[in-house]
Design a protein around this motif. Structure first.
Motif, PDB file in Angstrom:
ATOM      1  N   ARG A 146       0.869  -1.083  -0.002  1.00  0.00           N
ATOM      2  CA  ARG A 146       0.050   0.174  -0.047  1.00  0.00           C
ATOM      3  C   ARG A 146       0.909   1.383  -0.050  1.00  0.00           C
ATOM      4  O   ARG A 146       2.066   1.292   0.543  1.00  0.00           O
ATOM      5  N   ALA A 147       0.268   2.259  -0.638  1.00  0.00           N
ATOM      6  CA  ALA A 147       1.267   3.699  -0.807  1.00  0.00           C
ATOM      7  C   ALA A 147       0.143   4.750  -0.682  1.00  0.00           C
ATOM      8  O   ALA A 147      -0.934   4.499  -1.045  1.00  0.00           O
ATOM      9  N   THR A 148       0.509   5.744  -0.286  1.00  0.00           N
ATOM     10  CA  THR A 148       0.029   6.941  -0.288  1.00  0.00           C
ATOM     11  C   THR A 148       0.630   8.270  -0.999  1.00  0.00           C
ATOM     12  O   THR A 148       2.107   8.437  -0.765  1.00  0.00           O
ATOM     13  N   THR A 149      -0.097   9.079  -1.846  1.00  0.00           N
ATOM     14  CA  THR A 149       0.584  10.034  -2.644  1.00  0.00           C
ATOM     15  C   THR A 149      -0.299  11.327  -2.193  1.00  0.00           C
ATOM     16  O   THR A 149      -1.492  11.454  -1.819  1.00  0.00           O
ATOM     17  N   GLU A 150       0.526  12.271  -2.391  1.00  0.00           N
ATOM     18  CA  GLU A 150      -0.137  13.621  -2.502  1.00  0.00           C
ATOM     19  C   GLU A 150      -0.270  14.283  -3.709  1.00  0.00           C
ATOM     20  O   GLU A 150       0.688  14.137  -4.542  1.00  0.00           O
ATOM     21  N   THR A 151      -1.432  14.825  -4.148  1.00  0.00           N
ATOM     22  CA  THR A 151      -1.399  15.294  -5.571  1.00  0.00           C
ATOM     23  C   THR A 151      -1.980  16.803  -5.282  1.00  0.00           C
ATOM     24  O   THR A 151      -2.378  17.165  -4.275  1.00  0.00           O
ATOM     25  N   PRO A 152      -1.930  17.676  -6.288  1.00  0.00           N
ATOM     26  CA  PRO A 152      -2.737  19.059  -6.118  1.00  0.00           C
ATOM     27  C   PRO A 152      -3.984  19.206  -5.736  1.00  0.00           C
ATOM     28  O   PRO A 152      -4.696  19.992  -5.087  1.00  0.00           O
ATOM     29  N   GLU A 153      -4.883  17.730  -5.873  1.00  0.00           N
ATOM     30  CA  GLU A 153      -6.454  17.507  -5.438  1.00  0.00           C
ATOM     31  C   GLU A 153      -6.516  17.051  -3.936  1.00  0.00           C
ATOM     32  O   GLU A 153      -7.553  16.948  -3.453  1.00  0.00           O
ATOM     33  N   PRO A 169       0.274   3.641 -12.315  1.00  0.00           N
ATOM     34  CA  PRO A 169      -0.560   3.352 -11.230  1.00  0.00           C
ATOM     35  C   PRO A 169      -0.952   4.676 -10.481  1.00  0.00           C
ATOM     36  O   PRO A 169      -1.894   4.652  -9.489  1.00  0.00           O
ATOM     37  N   PHE A 170       0.074   5.636 -10.487  1.00  0.00           N
ATOM     38  CA  PHE A 170      -0.029   6.772  -9.759  1.00  0.00           C
ATOM     39  C   PHE A 170       0.056   8.059 -10.633  1.00  0.00           C
ATOM     40  O   PHE A 170       1.151   8.036 -11.628  1.00  0.00           O
ATOM     41  N   PHE A 171      -0.720   8.907 -10.455  1.00  0.00           N
ATOM     42  CA  PHE A 171      -0.631  10.332 -11.408  1.00  0.00           C
ATOM     43  C   PHE A 171      -0.611  11.569 -10.454  1.00  0.00           C
ATOM     44  O   PHE A 171      -0.652  11.698  -9.270  1.00  0.00           O
ATOM     45  N   ASN A 202       7.062  -3.685 -17.319  1.00  0.00           N
ATOM     46  CA  ASN A 202       6.612  -4.009 -18.711  1.00  0.00           C
ATOM     47  C   ASN A 202       7.893  -4.169 -19.470  1.00  0.00           C
ATOM     48  O   ASN A 202       7.736  -4.604 -20.926  1.00  0.00           O
ATOM     49  N   TRP A 203       9.185  -3.506 -19.397  1.00  0.00           N
ATOM     50  CA  TRP A 203      10.225  -3.727 -20.046  1.00  0.00           C
ATOM     51  C   TRP A 203      11.096  -4.431 -19.261  1.00  0.00           C
ATOM     52  O   TRP A 203      12.258  -4.282 -19.802  1.00  0.00           O
ATOM     53  N   THR A 204      10.907  -5.213 -18.426  1.00  0.00           N
ATOM     54  CA  THR A 204      11.892  -6.084 -17.719  1.00  0.00           C
ATOM     55  C   THR A 204      12.691  -5.281 -16.871  1.00  0.00           C
ATOM     56  O   THR A 204      13.692  -5.947 -16.170  1.00  0.00           O
ATOM     57  N   ASP A 205      12.557  -4.158 -16.489  1.00  0.00           N
ATOM     58  CA  ASP A 205      13.115  -3.272 -15.606  1.00  0.00           C
ATOM     59  C   ASP A 205      12.419  -3.682 -14.187  1.00  0.00           C
ATOM     60  O   ASP A 205      11.471  -3.946 -14.007  1.00  0.00           O
ATOM     61  N   ALA A 206      13.599  -4.134 -13.189  1.00  0.00           N
ATOM     62  CA  ALA A 206      13.001  -4.370 -11.936  1.00  0.00           C
ATOM     63  C   ALA A 206      12.595  -3.427 -11.008  1.00  0.00           C
ATOM     64  O   ALA A 206      12.985  -3.377  -9.888  1.00  0.00           O
ATOM     65  N   SER A 207      11.566  -2.609 -11.573  1.00  0.00           N
ATOM     66  CA  SER A 207      11.273  -1.220 -10.810  1.00  0.00           C
ATOM     67  C   SER A 207       9.976  -0.877 -11.261  1.00  0.00           C
ATOM     68  O   SER A 207       9.329  -1.056 -12.307  1.00  0.00           O
ATOM     69  N   PHE A 208       9.275   0.020 -10.332  1.00  0.00           N
ATOM     70  CA  PHE A 208       8.402   1.179 -10.812  1.00  0.00           C
ATOM     71  C   PHE A 208       8.995   2.538 -10.787  1.00  0.00           C
ATOM     72  O   PHE A 208       9.952   2.758  -9.835  1.00  0.00           O
ATOM     73  N   LYS A 209       8.657   3.360 -11.730  1.00  0.00           N
ATOM     74  CA  LYS A 209       9.559   4.315 -12.037  1.00  0.00           C
ATOM     75  C   LYS A 209       8.655   5.720 -11.968  1.00  0.00           C
ATOM     76  O   LYS A 209       7.655   5.717 -12.587  1.00  0.00           O
ATOM     77  N   THR A 210       9.148   6.538 -10.974  1.00  0.00           N
ATOM     78  CA  THR A 210       8.457   7.875 -10.820  1.00  0.00           C
ATOM     79  C   THR A 210       9.421   8.904 -11.551  1.00  0.00           C
ATOM     80  O   THR A 210      10.432   8.892 -11.434  1.00  0.00           O
ATOM     81  N   TYR A 211       8.724   9.582 -12.619  1.00  0.00           N
ATOM     82  CA  TYR A 211       9.431  10.512 -13.495  1.00  0.00           C
ATOM     83  C   TYR A 211       8.462  11.887 -13.611  1.00  0.00           C
ATOM     84  O   TYR A 211       7.673  11.851 -13.391  1.00  0.00           O
ATOM     85  N   SER A 212       9.430  12.721 -14.246  1.00  0.00           N
ATOM     86  CA  SER A 212       8.600  14.077 -14.315  1.00  0.00           C
ATOM     87  C   SER A 212       7.869  14.305 -15.597  1.00  0.00           C
ATOM     88  O   SER A 212       8.568  13.437 -16.592  1.00  0.00           O
ATOM     89  N   THR A 213       6.875  15.185 -15.737  1.00  0.00           N
ATOM     90  CA  THR A 213       6.289  15.507 -16.977  1.00  0.00           C
ATOM     91  C   THR A 213       5.329  14.301 -17.309  1.00  0.00           C
ATOM     92  O   THR A 213       6.039  13.315 -18.097  1.00  0.00           O
ATOM     93  N   PRO A 214       4.148  14.392 -17.154  1.00  0.00           N
ATOM     94  CA  PRO A 214       3.152  13.360 -17.402  1.00  0.00           C
ATOM     95  C   PRO A 214       3.220  13.064 -18.821  1.00  0.00           C
ATOM     96  O   PRO A 214       3.121  13.854 -19.591  1.00  0.00           O
TER      97      PRO A 214
END
Length: 654
Positions: A146-153, A169-171, A202-214
């Motif tokens: 489980r995870a919690t994110t903060e968004t502008p909303e 999974p997160f925006f 999806n690309w066999t990277d062993a990770s979830f990636k958080t990146y900038s610019t949707p």
């Protein structure tokens, strides 16, 4: 067929290890209170809270309009490291193609468990980019947490996906926090842009990636000279229990001979260079006993019939079946003609995967024509499709694929979509079976064929413009200098273990000969110094496949890896014999201890920088070179030189 070759060459040690006579980036262990990490240039790797991974990697990505990564060159670098904190400041420039970007970076860690990374960069000329900014890789071990994110909303509660998510999974993230297995808490905050997350498995990277610019924002983006990018990422870790594990001592590898599985059918790709096989190559390749040869035929272009006939001739010489990837024209044009040609061949057809021109995934229209054509020609082979691209294209098309018309589904794997260093390629091995598990969730019990599996992608499915031609002396985009290296052999060991123990029916690796093959061509001199080989050279990956071929009548056995970033392994069994391949994935010598219940005696053969040349020039002599290895209480300890592969043949008793 030409037979000429060349005398073996003594390559520098690092060329034998990983294809380039260049030192790997220096790694420095750093600490920020309860957080530990490895600093590598401007990247931070393996951030842990106690023993719990928090961040797999923190790095800045500069990607051009085709998603190609422009690597940094550091013009200034200063590190201050203490017992409980550190600060590194640097200046980097990323220059390649039309991209010219310079930035100042700082990563600091403080005793209260806080790591802060900042970047301040400027475009030094006009160029198009798809991304510029920090990327945070969350380890794939958090899947299901489980995870919690903060968004502008406001605050959003969610879960890291278990099965691979086809979409983000997160925006619109400003921060994300989650617990750790040891009872701690990890929190990461982002500034300078809006951030979102993708499932990089999806690309066999062993990770979830958080990146900038949707990604919903159109790209590529025009950068003007003087445009600036400023970003900050803050990682906090607190709480948790448990002492940090001691990494000293041998790396443990355990094999369970009581739970065997059938070996998938393993084949090779037809060489993309188009030259015929020499008789000597046929003799060597027959030792690999390939189940099939995979050939891609573009039915919209002239010459596909000649390519098919040559592939069929090679398959016949190798006693292999043909696996066909057919790219049809509009409404399946060319598939009926292909079926007619296949009906006239003297080699068995393993499968036919059908695609439409300009499409990465199979459409219902092309599948209907393919089924009709193959049935009308009375060809006894499963027909299907999937994607010509990565698993992500298959995953995103899961709801629209004409699965009811498909008997077999396929997708490709390459470890180099997002990162290109040895460590990142090793990390992908753990994610390969995750693609199989997720594929099975929507394809059911249909046959699953994974491949071609290659070090570099044969083409760029995500390009928004033409790839630039290689500069003089550079290798083509589809060729990796590590193809004839020991590292490639170790990576293949790990991939065969990962996918062979998953629910896969067929695997296709590399090509027969050439820069993307298992043997170098014999009919030409060296053309680019960046690729270290000689005509007719047998690559280390050949010997891994030969080791597997000798146990083709047996089973693959499950392996438990003590530290897969350091040692990979593959285990095969026939009656009272077990063959275990141990691969050192690092540039340091490692002791590996194999635990195998019932082991009574063992022989070992080492493929390393000392045996590299004879293995490449006299493969039969090398393969016969084995020596006893002591067995004590069902355990065998082997010292592995950097990037070495040791083949252990063990006799077991109940």
């Amino acid at each position: 067929m030409g037979e000429q070759g060349a005398a073996p060459v003594e390559f520098p040690q690092r060329v034998m290890w990983y294809g380039k006579d260049e030192a790997l980036p220096e790694r420095v262990a750093v600490r920020a209170g309860p957080l530990t990490a490895i600093l590598e240039g401007g990247d931070l790797r393996y951030v842990k809270l106690g023993n719990d991974p928090v961040v797999l990697r923190l790095y800045a990505a500069i990607r051009d309009r085709n998603w190609n990564t422009i690597e940094p060159r550091f013009t200034n670098y200063d590190l201050d490291r203490g017992e409980n904190g550190f600060t590194v400041r640097f200046v980097a420039e990323n220059v390649g193609g039309d991209v010219d970007f310079e930035w100042e970076g700082e990563i600091s860690g403080t005793p209260d468990g806080v790591i802060t990374a900042t970047m301040d960069g400027v475009a030094r000329q006009d160029f198009l980019r798809n991304r510029i900014g920090w990327c945070v890789l969350h380890p794939m071990e958090v899947a299901g947490a489980r995870a919690t994110t903060e968004t502008p909303e406001g605050r959003v509660d969610g879960v890291f996906p278990d099965l691979i998510s086809p979409h983000q999974p997160f925006f619109d993230m400003q921060s994300i926090s989650h617990g750790t297995p040891g009872g701690g808490e990890a929190a990461i905050r982002f500034k300078g842009d809006l951030w979102e997350m993708e499932d990089q498995r999806n690309w066999t990277d062993a990770s979830f990636k958080t990146y900038s610019t949707p990604l919903r924002i159109p790209y590529p983006v025009q950068m003007r000279k003087g445009d600036r990018v400023r970003q900050t990422v803050t990682i906090r870790g607190a709480g948790g229990t448990g002492a940090v594990e001691d990494s000293a001592g041998p790396v443990l590898v355990s094999v369970d001979p009581s739970n065997p599985k059938p070996l998938p059918a393993i084949g090779l790709g037809v060489a993309s260079h188009g030259a015929p096989l020499a008789d000597a190559d046929v003799a060597l390749l027959r030792e690999l006993n390939p189940a099939h040869l995979y050939v891609s035929l573009d039915l919209t272009r002239e010459g596909w019939r000649d390519a098919l006939r040559q592939a069929a001739e090679q398959a016949g010489a190798l006693d292999a079946a043909l696996a066909i990837e057919a790219i049809a024209g509009a409404d399946g044009a060319g598939l009926r003609e292909l079926a007619g040609e296949l009906a006239g061949l003297d080699v068995p057809i393993d499968r036919v995967l059908a695609f439409a021109e300009g499409k990465l995934d199979t459409t219902g229209a092309v599948m209907a024509v393919a089924n009709e054509a193959i049935e009308a020609a009375a060809i006894d082979a499963p027909v299907g499709g999937g994607t010509r691209g990565y698993f992500t294209e298959l995953n995103r098309a899961a709801q629209t694929l004409p699965l009811s018309l498909m008997e077999v589904v396929g997708y490709t794997i390459t470890p180099q979509v997002h990162a290109f260093d040895n460590a990142s390629l090793t990390e992908t091995l753990a994610a390969q079976p995750e693609t199989v598990r997720s594929a099975r969730a929507f394809i059911g019990d249909r046959k699953l064929a994974v491949g071609p599996i290659t070090l570099k992608p044969p083409f760029n499915p995500n390009a928004t413009g033409p790839d630039p031609k290689p500069e003089p002396g550079e290798l083509p985009a589809a060729v990796d200098a590590r193809q004839p290296s020991l590292f490639a052999a170790g990576w293949l060991v790990g991939s065969l273990n990962a996918l062979g123990n998953a629910d896969v029916d067929a695997l296709t690796y590399f090509e027969t000969t050439g820069w993307r093959g298992v043997i170098e061509r014999r009919d030409h001199p060296l053309r680019v110094e960046a690729f270290h080989s000689w005509p007719g050279m047998v690559f280390p990956i050949y010997h891994v496949l030969a080791d597997v071929a000798e146990f083709r009548a047996g089973s693959i056995l499950p392996v438990e890896l003590g530290d897969g970033l350091r040692v990979q392994a593959l285990a095969l069994g026939v009656e009272d014999r077990v063959r275990v391949l141990l691969a050192n994935m690092t540039d340091e010598s490692v002791d590996a201890t194999l635990r195998l219940s019932g082991a009574v005696e063992a022989l070992v053969r080492r493929l390393d920088d000392r045996s590299y040349t004879i293995a490449a020039s006299e493969p039969a002599a090398f393969r016969g070179s084995k020596e006893p290895a002591p067995v004590e209480n069902g355990a065998v300890t082997v010292n592995l030189r950097p990037y070495a592969v040791a083949t252990l043949d063990v006799r077991i008793e109940p």
